[in-house]
Structures are given as structure tokens and as C-alpha cells.
Design a protein around this motif. Structure first.
Motif, PDB file in Angstrom:
ATOM      1  N   SER A  74       1.886 -21.678  19.619  1.00 41.67           N
ATOM      2  CA  SER A  74       3.271 -21.050  19.169  1.00 41.67           C
ATOM      3  C   SER A  74       4.304 -21.897  18.493  1.00 41.67           C
ATOM      4  CB  SER A  74       3.972 -20.195  20.630  1.00 41.67           C
ATOM      5  OG  SER A  74       4.987 -19.534  20.129  1.00 41.67           O
ATOM      6  N   LEU A  75       4.364 -23.060  19.219  1.00 41.02           N
ATOM      7  CA  LEU A  75       5.149 -23.998  18.482  1.00 41.02           C
ATOM      8  C   LEU A  75       4.782 -24.491  17.226  1.00 41.02           C
ATOM      9  CD1 LEU A  75       6.430 -26.385  21.423  1.00 41.02           C
ATOM     10  CD2 LEU A  75       7.784 -24.815  20.170  1.00 41.02           C
ATOM     11  N   ALA A  76       3.452 -24.811  17.311  1.00 46.20           N
ATOM     12  CA  ALA A  76       2.735 -25.416  15.958  1.00 46.20           C
ATOM     13  C   ALA A  76       2.908 -24.349  14.972  1.00 46.20           C
ATOM     14  CB  ALA A  76       1.332 -25.810  16.472  1.00 46.20           C
ATOM     15  N   TYR A  77       2.670 -23.005  15.264  1.00 45.43           N
ATOM     16  CA  TYR A  77       2.611 -21.764  13.966  1.00 45.43           C
ATOM     17  C   TYR A  77       4.056 -21.971  13.649  1.00 45.43           C
ATOM     18  CZ  TYR A  77       2.116 -17.457  12.214  1.00 45.43           C
ATOM     19  OH  TYR A  77       2.101 -16.136  11.402  1.00 45.43           O
ATOM     20  N   GLY A  78       5.168 -21.742  14.328  1.00 42.79           N
ATOM     21  CA  GLY A  78       6.517 -21.667  13.579  1.00 42.79           C
ATOM     22  C   GLY A  78       6.660 -22.977  12.716  1.00 42.79           C
ATOM     23  N   HIS A  79       6.221 -24.402  13.219  1.00 44.16           N
ATOM     24  CA  HIS A  79       6.526 -25.392  12.273  1.00 44.16           C
ATOM     25  C   HIS A  79       5.839 -25.279  11.313  1.00 44.16           C
ATOM     26  CE1 HIS A  79       9.312 -27.290  14.796  1.00 44.16           C
ATOM     27  NE2 HIS A  79       8.759 -27.340  15.969  1.00 44.16           N
ATOM     28  N   SER A  80       4.581 -24.767  11.159  1.00 45.36           N
ATOM     29  CA  SER A  80       3.545 -24.811   9.969  1.00 45.36           C
ATOM     30  C   SER A  80       4.062 -23.698   9.094  1.00 45.36           C
ATOM     31  CB  SER A  80       2.197 -24.165  10.394  1.00 45.36           C
ATOM     32  OG  SER A  80       1.518 -25.127  11.436  1.00 45.36           O
ATOM     33  N   LEU A  81       4.711 -22.637   9.458  1.00 38.06           N
ATOM     34  CA  LEU A  81       5.414 -21.650   8.646  1.00 38.06           C
ATOM     35  C   LEU A  81       6.429 -22.470   7.847  1.00 38.06           C
ATOM     36  CD1 LEU A  81       5.393 -18.279  10.536  1.00 38.06           C
ATOM     37  CD2 LEU A  81       3.946 -18.969   8.531  1.00 38.06           C
ATOM     38  N   GLU A  82       7.308 -23.098   8.613  1.00 36.75           N
ATOM     39  CA  GLU A  82       8.555 -23.689   7.939  1.00 36.75           C
ATOM     40  C   GLU A  82       8.223 -24.752   6.925  1.00 36.75           C
ATOM     41  OE1 GLU A  82      10.778 -25.239  11.152  1.00 36.75           O
ATOM     42  OE2 GLU A  82      11.393 -22.994  11.810  1.00 36.75           O
ATOM     43  N   ALA A  83       7.064 -25.579   7.330  1.00 39.21           N
ATOM     44  CA  ALA A  83       6.716 -26.640   6.459  1.00 39.21           C
ATOM     45  C   ALA A  83       5.812 -26.182   5.143  1.00 39.21           C
ATOM     46  CB  ALA A  83       5.578 -27.590   7.304  1.00 39.21           C
ATOM     47  N   LEU A  84       5.214 -25.221   5.406  1.00 39.67           N
ATOM     48  CA  LEU A  84       4.394 -24.548   4.244  1.00 39.67           C
ATOM     49  C   LEU A  84       5.312 -23.865   3.240  1.00 39.67           C
ATOM     50  CD1 LEU A  84       1.478 -22.878   5.874  1.00 39.67           C
ATOM     51  CD2 LEU A  84       1.261 -24.869   4.114  1.00 39.67           C
ATOM     52  N   ALA A  85       6.371 -23.238   3.802  1.00 39.47           N
ATOM     53  CA  ALA A  85       7.325 -22.618   2.883  1.00 39.47           C
ATOM     54  C   ALA A  85       8.468 -23.636   2.351  1.00 39.47           C
ATOM     55  CB  ALA A  85       8.374 -21.751   3.853  1.00 39.47           C
ATOM     56  N   SER A  86       8.693 -24.950   3.122  1.00 38.39           N
ATOM     57  CA  SER A  86       9.426 -25.831   2.392  1.00 38.39           C
ATOM     58  C   SER A  86       8.640 -26.426   1.368  1.00 38.39           C
ATOM     59  CB  SER A  86       9.821 -26.969   3.626  1.00 38.39           C
ATOM     60  OG  SER A  86      10.770 -26.384   4.543  1.00 38.39           O
ATOM     61  N   ALA A  87       7.701 -26.555   1.331  1.00 32.79           N
ATOM     62  CA  ALA A  87       6.677 -26.853   0.108  1.00 32.79           C
ATOM     63  C   ALA A  87       6.315 -26.130  -0.881  1.00 32.79           C
ATOM     64  CB  ALA A  87       5.303 -27.555   0.685  1.00 32.79           C
ATOM     65  N   ASP A  88       6.935 -24.950  -0.686  1.00 32.11           N
ATOM     66  CA  ASP A  88       6.665 -23.858  -1.887  1.00 32.11           C
ATOM     67  C   ASP A  88       5.136 -23.412  -1.846  1.00 32.11           C
ATOM     68  OD1 ASP A  88       9.404 -23.607  -2.454  1.00 32.11           O
ATOM     69  OD2 ASP A  88       9.250 -25.280  -3.790  1.00 32.11           O
ATOM     70  N   LEU A  89       4.638 -23.436  -0.793  1.00 28.34           N
ATOM     71  CA  LEU A  89       3.205 -22.810  -0.566  1.00 28.34           C
ATOM     72  C   LEU A  89       2.955 -21.735  -0.296  1.00 28.34           C
ATOM     73  CD1 LEU A  89       1.507 -26.624   0.868  1.00 28.34           C
ATOM     74  CD2 LEU A  89       1.524 -25.788  -1.595  1.00 28.34           C
ATOM     75  N   ILE A  90       3.880 -21.128   0.424  1.00 30.31           N
ATOM     76  CA  ILE A  90       3.858 -19.605   0.579  1.00 30.31           C
ATOM     77  C   ILE A  90       5.329 -19.074   0.078  1.00 30.31           C
ATOM     78  CG2 ILE A  90       2.465 -19.840   2.656  1.00 30.31           C
ATOM     79  CD1 ILE A  90       4.673 -19.580   4.649  1.00 30.31           C
ATOM     80  N   SER A  91       5.151 -17.835  -0.042  1.00 31.24           N
ATOM     81  CA  SER A  91       6.378 -17.346  -0.552  1.00 31.24           C
ATOM     82  C   SER A  91       7.339 -16.710   0.609  1.00 31.24           C
ATOM     83  CB  SER A  91       5.907 -16.008  -1.496  1.00 31.24           C
ATOM     84  OG  SER A  91       5.432 -15.009  -0.581  1.00 31.24           O
TER      85      SER A  91
END
Length: 285
Positions: A74-91
Motif C-alpha cells: 500500500s505504501l509502495a503503490y502511493g509512492h510509485s504513483l507520486e514518483a511516476l507523476a513527478s517524472a511526467d510518466l503518467i497523466s
């Protein structure tokens, strides 16, 4: 004269101290083979490495057991979403949908495993072979880098990108695990931190200290001084064993999802497997 000799020694000491300081300021381990990724693939790997570090730092600060996969995922999923969004890899839309879904639903929505090409299967077999044969994580990531840099010559063009994404995630996640070991978040010693310490010592020992050539006991055998850093590292302690156990599942699921999507699906596919890797640390010890 004696006076000039002392002046010469003093100048040499200043030069060596300056060189040593520059090496430590860079905090880079020399002689690593650098993998050549596209900008997007590089960002993907770095984002997943960042999310992994943030996940286990937070878990340790909150006293969450690393064996508690549900909470860690659960923790990893949230951090992954944030990291991917910060890198502009997801909208922004993908980020919002990902948050609303949660990890379990996102995992269920992953692409159904499909048959990999013969070439892709051979590459994955080479990675597993490298896991088993590499005595250190640095040696393993060097082999990943060589593999990545040779894809264009060995793999059809339409099969390269998914492999490259998977290798990037694996490469940068290994660096993240070494950083966490260096911080004391994960057990075992950091190989890169050890290399830097050895490098610092070598500048002073070269001219002013006489190093003993006594062999040291390491991994149950006698080795020359300086060859023992991998024997008490996190890789030797639990990393290689854990990656060997989950390797086939991680490779197949991760690669299939990285063929289908660039950001969220590719990251989520690897996420649960890396959590499993760390949860196996005590089993492999």
C-alpha cells in the motif's frame, strides 16, 4: 637538501588530500559500466528506485514490519504513483484513477501474461544467469548494463523497448536497495559505500602507509585484501538469494506489462515482486 625534501613531502600531501576530497565530493564509484537508456526509460527506472527508497524509509520510521506485505504494498503503490507523476510518466487523470483504484485493483488490471518471443526469453535467462553468477550487486548491475547496451545488436527493434524498460527498473532498483543498506534501513552493508571508503583510504595508504598483504577470511575462503567487500554486503546476505527465488515471476510479469504500458502498468507489475524480494530477506539469511 633536507629542507627542500620536507617541502616536497608537504606539497605531495596537499595534492593527495585535495584529490581525495574531490573524489569524496562526487560520491561516485568509478569503473562502473553505464547503461544507455532512452530519456523516458531512464526516468522510469529512476522513479521506481525513488519510490522504493521512500517506501522502506517510511515503513521503518513507522515501525511497519517489512514482512507485512499488505501494508508495504500500500505504501509502495502511493509512492510509485507520486514518483511516476513527478517524472511526467503518467497523466493527472492516470494518477487520480490510480489513487481511486488502490493497489489490489491496479494489480488485477495488469495485462494478461502473453507468450514472449524466443529472443525475449533468452534475455531473461541471461539475467537470471547473471543473478546466480554475480558475487556482488555491482557485478550484477554491470552485466545488466552490458546487456542493455547490446540490445540493438541482438534483439529485433520492435522487441527492444519492453526489455529496456524492465532492465532499467531492475538496474535502478538495485541501486536503491544498496542506498537503503547504506542508510541502515535494510540489513547488510552497502557495496558502493564500502568502495568509497576503500578509495578514501587508498589515497593515504599509497604513499604513507605500508599495507599488509595478509589474506583475509571471506565467504569461507582466503582472499586478498580488498576482495571481501561483497561477502558481507546485502547482496551476499540476502539480495542474490531473494532475487533468484522471485526472478522468473518478476521477469515474466514485469516484461509483459512493460511491453503493454510505459508508466503505471509497468511500475505496478514490478512493485509487488520487489516487496516480495525484501520480505524474503530473513528466509535467505
Amino acid at each position: 637538501t633536507l629542507e627542500f625534501r620536507y617541502i616536497g613531502i608537504f606539497i605531495l600531501a596537499i595534492i593527495m588530500f585535495s584529490a581525495c576530497s574531490k573524489v569524496l565530493e562526487t560520491e561516485e564509484v568509478p569503473q562502473r559500466i553505464e547503461p544507455l537508456f532512452s530519456i523516458g526509460t531512464q526516468k522510469l527506472g529512476e522513479a521506481m528506485g525513488t519510490s522504493l527508497k521512500q517506501t522502506f524509509r517510511e515503513a521503518k520510521s513507522k515501525g511497519i514490519e517489512f514482512s507485512d506485505k499488505a501494508k508495504i504494498e500500500s505504501l509502495a503503490y502511493g509512492h510509485s504513483l507520486e514518483a511516476l507523476a513527478s517524472a511526467d510518466l503518467i497523466s493527472e487523470d492516470e494518477f487520480t484513477r490510480g489513487i481511486n483504484r488502490g493497489y489490489s485493483q491496479s494489480e488485477q488490471a495488469l495485462a494478461t501474461p502473453q507468450a514472449l518471443s524466443v529472443t525475449q526469453q533468452k534475455v531473461l535467462q541471461e539475467i537470471q544467469k547473471a543473478v546466480k553468477e554475480s558475487r556482488s550487486y555491482l557485478a550484477f548491475t554491470d552485466r545488466l548494463a552490458v546487456l542493455q547496451n547490446s540490445l540493438a545488436l541482438r534483439v529485433p527493434a520492435d522487441e527492444q523497448e519492453g526489455l529496456s524498460r524492465y532492465i532499467s527498473i531492475l538496474y535502478h532498483t538495485m541501486d536503491a536497495l544498496d542506498d537503503l543498506a547504506g542508510e541502515g534501513v535494510l540489513k547488510g552493508k552497502s557495496e558502493r559505500k564500502r568502495k568509497l571508503q576503500q578509495q578514501e583510504a587508498s589515497f593515504f595508504s599509497f604513499s604513507f602507509l605500508q599495507m599488509d598483504d595478509e589474506p583475509c577470511e571471506c565467504c569461507g575462503q582466503e582472499l586478498c585484501e580488498g576482495d571481501c567487500e561483497e561477502c558481507d554486503s546485502w547482496w551476499d546476505d540476502w539480495g542474490r538469494c531473494s532475487l533468484s527465488i522471485i526472478g522468473n515471476g518478476l521477469a515474466t510479469l514485469g516484461l509483459v506489462s512493460c511491453l503493454e504500458t510505459f508508466g503505471l502498468g509497468c511500475g505496478v507489475a514490478a512493485l509487488g515482486k520487489f516487496v516480495s524480494l525484501i520480505s524474503l530477506a530473513d528466509t535467505c539469511n
